[in-house]
Write an enzyme that holds these catalytic residues in place. Structure first.
Site, PDB file in Angstrom:
ATOM      1  N   HIS A  94      66.525  36.266  18.322  1.00 27.47           N
ATOM      2  CA  HIS A  94      66.010  35.147  17.518  1.00 27.47           C
ATOM      3  C   HIS A  94      67.128  34.232  17.192  1.00 27.47           C
ATOM      4  CE1 HIS A  94      62.025  37.018  16.878  1.00 27.47           C
ATOM      5  NE2 HIS A  94      62.654  38.010  16.793  1.00 27.47           N
ATOM      6  N   LYS A 115      61.054  25.159   5.365  1.00 25.78           N
ATOM      7  CA  LYS A 115      61.641  25.948   6.043  1.00 25.78           C
ATOM      8  C   LYS A 115      62.802  26.548   5.040  1.00 25.78           C
ATOM      9  CE  LYS A 115      62.298  22.842   9.153  1.00 25.78           C
ATOM     10  NZ  LYS A 115      61.932  23.768  10.236  1.00 25.78           N
ATOM     11  N   ARG A 116      63.597  27.477   5.497  1.00 27.52           N
ATOM     12  CA  ARG A 116      64.715  28.039   4.750  1.00 27.52           C
ATOM     13  C   ARG A 116      65.751  26.799   4.785  1.00 27.52           C
ATOM     14  NH1 ARG A 116      65.040  33.378   3.173  1.00 27.52           N
ATOM     15  NH2 ARG A 116      67.181  32.875   2.117  1.00 27.52           N
ATOM     16  N   LYS A 130      69.666  23.218   9.800  1.00 32.98           N
ATOM     17  CA  LYS A 130      68.216  22.686   9.579  1.00 32.98           C
ATOM     18  C   LYS A 130      68.304  21.113   8.982  1.00 32.98           C
ATOM     19  CE  LYS A 130      66.044  27.203   9.165  1.00 32.98           C
ATOM     20  NZ  LYS A 130      65.192  27.667  10.279  1.00 32.98           N
ATOM     21  N   THR A 177      58.571  27.999  13.884  1.00 35.69           N
ATOM     22  CA  THR A 177      57.380  28.450  14.056  1.00 35.69           C
ATOM     23  C   THR A 177      56.312  27.256  13.089  1.00 35.69           C
ATOM     24  OG1 THR A 177      57.595  30.066  12.842  1.00 35.69           O
ATOM     25  CG2 THR A 177      57.376  30.604  14.937  1.00 35.69           C
ATOM     26  N   LYS A 193      52.526  25.120  13.616  1.00 31.22           N
ATOM     27  CA  LYS A 193      51.654  25.332  12.397  1.00 31.22           C
ATOM     28  C   LYS A 193      51.344  23.681  12.116  1.00 31.22           C
ATOM     29  CE  LYS A 193      53.699  29.604  10.875  1.00 31.22           C
ATOM     30  NZ  LYS A 193      54.498  30.187  10.063  1.00 31.22           N
TER      31      LYS A 193
END
Ligand code: GL4
Length: 828
Positions: free
Chosen positions: A370, A562-563, A568, A670, A674
């Site tokens: 992952h 998100k985290r 990110k 993910t 969504k």
């Protein structure tokens, strides 16, 4: 009772209750299960009574499913995961059972609003982020597709911490999701397991002179299983998520008590129960702590023993059918210790020859990678391993010895470099066990979670393993369950879809493609935009309640959830906000479509820079939100305590989806799926599943920017110097310098400087400055697009229409075809 009478009685029990029947059941449970009365019951009691009423239906499904699996002796997949981010189950179970409308009516007739009761439930937050939520989506799909499956994990007493802000800074509070019990779980004392840790290994010889290894454990721990029924959508299957809680072993403690005394015995208790106390709050980083290794071993050992107990019920001591009946999916390397544990059980306990045992292992395990982030690749120090699991270390050494001799040395004779690189044991003054290597060697299949990621797993992470076993590697692109992430969370859009494309989309998401025929239809566009507007108005209320900030639902809702992690790049988003703000200050008439920048993110408690970024966003937001000169063109909102339940409110209200990781870093993502599914337009890099989303929706319907994976590699190779961008782009320079002043933190200059430093002296490891200009252009494009409302509506519609590929049902079908070779089991 005659057979016929029994049958009709069972049928009556198993049939769907009407609203009227649900009402009766709810009141019955209020009385009989909760010992209270209609006129004094709290909202919590009403909620619990409703759960109990719903459980009557759930348990029917559970029983029939388990009976069918047992009678048909089906092959099953066993999903091993340290994390399951389930969120709430109330409305999800009602939707999947097809009982939502009835329950809503029943409750309303009893004087209760179903939405209020939903709020009585704590999130089941037994995961950190994408990896844990993926596991939750997968078990939903498995049940929906009638696939025999069981999820195994840990019954943490405390899930992911709850986040609050104190003067803009993240503080963490413990999460006690089941302080007063959880109505969905069933304790199964009849399936308790015992596992061992610590101690030493003795070499003994039996009467035939055969050498045997005997592990004398230092401690025995009890694993108590809690079952959460997993209700498939409209399907007849109800699978199980089995979570293990650790307890002190009675047997062992009496022993200690007798030989050592009371104080030691009670210390044992606390230590044993510590194992399932708390989820490690790191996403994408390796904690490397002893307790974490014990957590991993604890749940793997309990689960394997549980699987073997069930197998033996039908097959006795005949192991030959084991690989035909059992496949185990390792959700990242976290459960990789299951590989040597199964070897130990087969070799030490079942007296099997090594080769035979190894052949079984290699047919049973499959491994999903992952992440490629080096800090996330798990490795355990040999010293720690030896202390906690001395016998397993020996087994790993033997696996490694044979691997190097029989595989590596055969393909690359005498090549010590290759051996060093491929060895499961990393040599050095502090030798380490590499769990990724162990997972690849011990599995028959290895997959990444998006096309680009799977390619990188093969080219950058395990190239030599690919040379050894080219067929072992494959891709399964992630997906999300449309039941939770569209049907349940966005009822307005769902009913519109029912009308336009029919009602089968929740289990056949490609049906959404029919929506594309309406993308130019002005009425449909208006309806779509009206729904988005209502969802935004709903979210605006939530924002007001949680943060006190008033936002205008007609502005663009731009969402990054998100985290919090440097890769990110929430700070890239922040720099862009600062640049816009600065433009407004320099030009009071600066023309931009008003935008609300909304964040939701938890930072790992020990991740300093991530916490600084949260603080900076909050401080910048405070300033901008109160600055009259901005005239509400920008609002910045940081939603506290982002979690599944909040995601369900934010995603339906998003216009813009921020997916801005450095290319090559986000394995899949993910949230991107969504948001697109709910009609948000992605601003994103060509990273992870963004690439596949772009392929599906087309260039007109997504705003792509930034360096590609290859360009990132090339830039790094030629030597990236972020200072160049700082000096060449006056806007970059201005906003970074701004962070060093006390403009956003009056009287406290330098409080936000760590971000600037990480981007300059720190070398900007995630190329924020390199991508800044192109990000700005992508955002400018969004601004232009939004001015044309019909054009925007069309793009939004096309996003919903084109992302059918990203249902987790498709992911699961890919696993079935490429990995598990599993057949559905019809239950009724
Ligand atoms: C993650 C990835 O970071 C994320 O991109 C991916 O979508 C998710 C599920 O495959 O797994 N890996 C880790 S570690 N945490 C994640 O969320």
């Amino acid at each position: 009772m005659t057979k016929k009478q029994t049958k009709s009685l069972v049928a009556a029990i198993e049939s769907q209750p009407t609203a009227e029947q649900l009402k009766e059941r709810i009141i019955r449970h209020l009385h009989a299960s909760l010992g209270t009365d209609v006129n004094k019951a709290s909202a919590q009691a009403w909620w619990r009574a409703t759960c109990a009423a719903v459980n009557e239906v759930v348990y029917d499904g559970l029983r029939t499913t388990q009976r069918a699996h047992y009678e048909q002796d089906t092959r099953a997949v066993h999903y091993f995961s340290l994390e399951y981010l389930m969120g709430r189950l109330f409305s999800n179970n009602l939707h999947n059972l097809g009982l939502y409308a009835q329950a809503k009516q029943a409750l309303s007739e009893l004087g209760h609003d179903i939405a209020e009761l939903e709020d009585q439930e704590e999130d089941m937050a037994l995961g950190n982020g994408g990896l844990g939520r993926l596991a939750a989506c997968f078990i939903d799909s498995l049940a929906t597709m009638n696939l025999p499956a069981i999820g195994y994990g840990i019954h943490y007493e405390h899930g992911l911490f709850q986040q609050a802000f104190q003067n803009g800074r993240q503080i963490e509070r413990p999460d006690s999701w089941r302080e007063y019990g959880n109505p969905w779980e069933i304790c199964r004392p009849e399936s308790v397991q015992e596992i061992s840790v610590y101690g030493y290994v003795e070499t003994v010889y039996d009467l035939q002179g055969q050498m045997k290894k005997v592990w004398h454990p230092g401690r025995i721990i009890k694993g108590v299983p809690w079952d959460i029924p997993v209700v498939g959508y409209q399907g007849s299957s109800v699978n199980v998520l089995r979570l293990w809680e650790s307890r002190a072993s009675d047997f062992f403690n009496w022993d200690v008590f007798n030989s050592g005394g009371y104080v030691d015995a009670s210390r044992e208790n606390i230590e044993a129960e510590t194992i399932s106390k708390v989820l490690y709050p790191n996403d994408d980083t390796d904690a490397g702590k002893e307790l974490r290794l014990i957590q991993q071993y604890f749940f793997c050992s309990c689960s394997l023993k549980d699987i073997i107990r069930r197998y033996k019920r039908s097959h006795g001591d005949d192991w030959s059918q084991f690989p035909a009946q059992v496949v185990i999916q390792l959700n990242d390397t976290h459960p990789a210790v299951a590989i040597p544990e199964l070897m130990r059980i087969l070799v030490d306990r079942a007296d099997m020859q090594w080769d035979e045992a190894w052949a079984i292992c290699q047919q049973v395990f499959a491994y999903t990678n992952h992440t490629l982030l080096p800090e996330a690749l798990e490795s355990w120090s040999v010293r720690l391993f030896e202390k906690v699991l001395p016998r397993h270390l020996e087994i790993i050494y033997e696996i490694n010895r044979r691997f190097l001799l029989e595989q590596v040395d055969v393909l690359w004779p005498g090549d010590n470099d290759k051996k060093r690189k491929l060895s499961i044991i990393e040599e050095g003054h502090n030798p380490m066990v590499r769990m990724g290597h162990l997972s690849v060697v011990g599995s028959f299949r290895v997959n990444g979670v998006a096309e680009v990621h799977s390619k990188l797993v093969q080219s950058d992470l395990f190239p030599e393993m690919v040379a050894l076993w080219p067929d072992k590697f494959t891709n399964v692109t992630n997906g999300v369950t449309p039941r939770r992430w569209l049907k349940a969370c966005n009822p307005r859009l769902s009913s519109m879809l029912d009308r336009l494309v029919g009602t089968t989309w929740p289990t056949n998401l490609k049906e959404l493609a029919k929506l594309a025929d309406f993308a130019d239809d002005a009425r449909v566009q208006d309806d779509f935009m009206a729904i988005k507007q209502q969802n935004k108005a709903d979210l605006a209320k939530v924002i007001k309640e949680l943060t006190g900030i008033a936002v205008d639902p007609s502005a663009i809702f731009d969402i990054q959830i998100k985290r919090l992690h440097e890769y990110k790049r929430q700070h890239l988003n922040l720099l862009h906000i600062l640049a816009l703000y600065r433009r407004i200050l320099q030009n009071p008439d600066y023309d931009m479509v008003p935008r609300v920048f909304i964040f939701g993110a938890k930072a790992a408690p020990g991740y300093k820079l991530a916490k600084e970024i949260i603080y900076a966003i909050n401080k910048v937001g405070e300033k901008i939100n109160h600055d009259k000169r901005v005239k509400d063109r920008i609002k910045v909102v940081f939603m506290p305590n982002y979690r599944v339940t909040l995601a369900e409110k934010m995603i339906p209200a998003a216009d813009v989806s921020e997916q801005i990781s450095t290319a090559g870093k986000e394995a899949s993502g993910t949230g991107n799926m969504k948001l697109a599914l709910n009609g948000a337009i992605t601003v994103g890099t060509l990273d992870g599943a963004n690439i596949e989303i772009a392929e599906e929706v087309g260039d007109d319907n997504i705003s792509i920017f930034g360096l590609t994976v290859d360009e990132v590699k090339a830039l790094r190779a030629e030597g990236y110097d972020s200072h160049d961008y700082y000096h060449q782009n006056p806007e970059i320079k201005a906003v970074l310098d701004w962070l060093e002043t006390d403009y956003f933190t009056p009287g406290k200059p330098g409080e936000l400087a760590s971000i600037k430093h990480s981007l300059l002296e720190g070398g900007d490891p995630y190329l924020v400055l390199a991508d800044f200009e192109s990000y700005q252009a992508a955002q400018q494009k969004i601004d232009g697009w939004y001015r044309d409302q019909a054009g925007w509506a069309k793009k939004a519609i096309m996003n919903t229409a084109c992302v059918g590929k990203f249902t987790s049902d498709r992911s699961i079908q890919d696993y079935v075809d490429r990995v598990w070779q599993l057949k559905p089991c019809q239950v009724k």
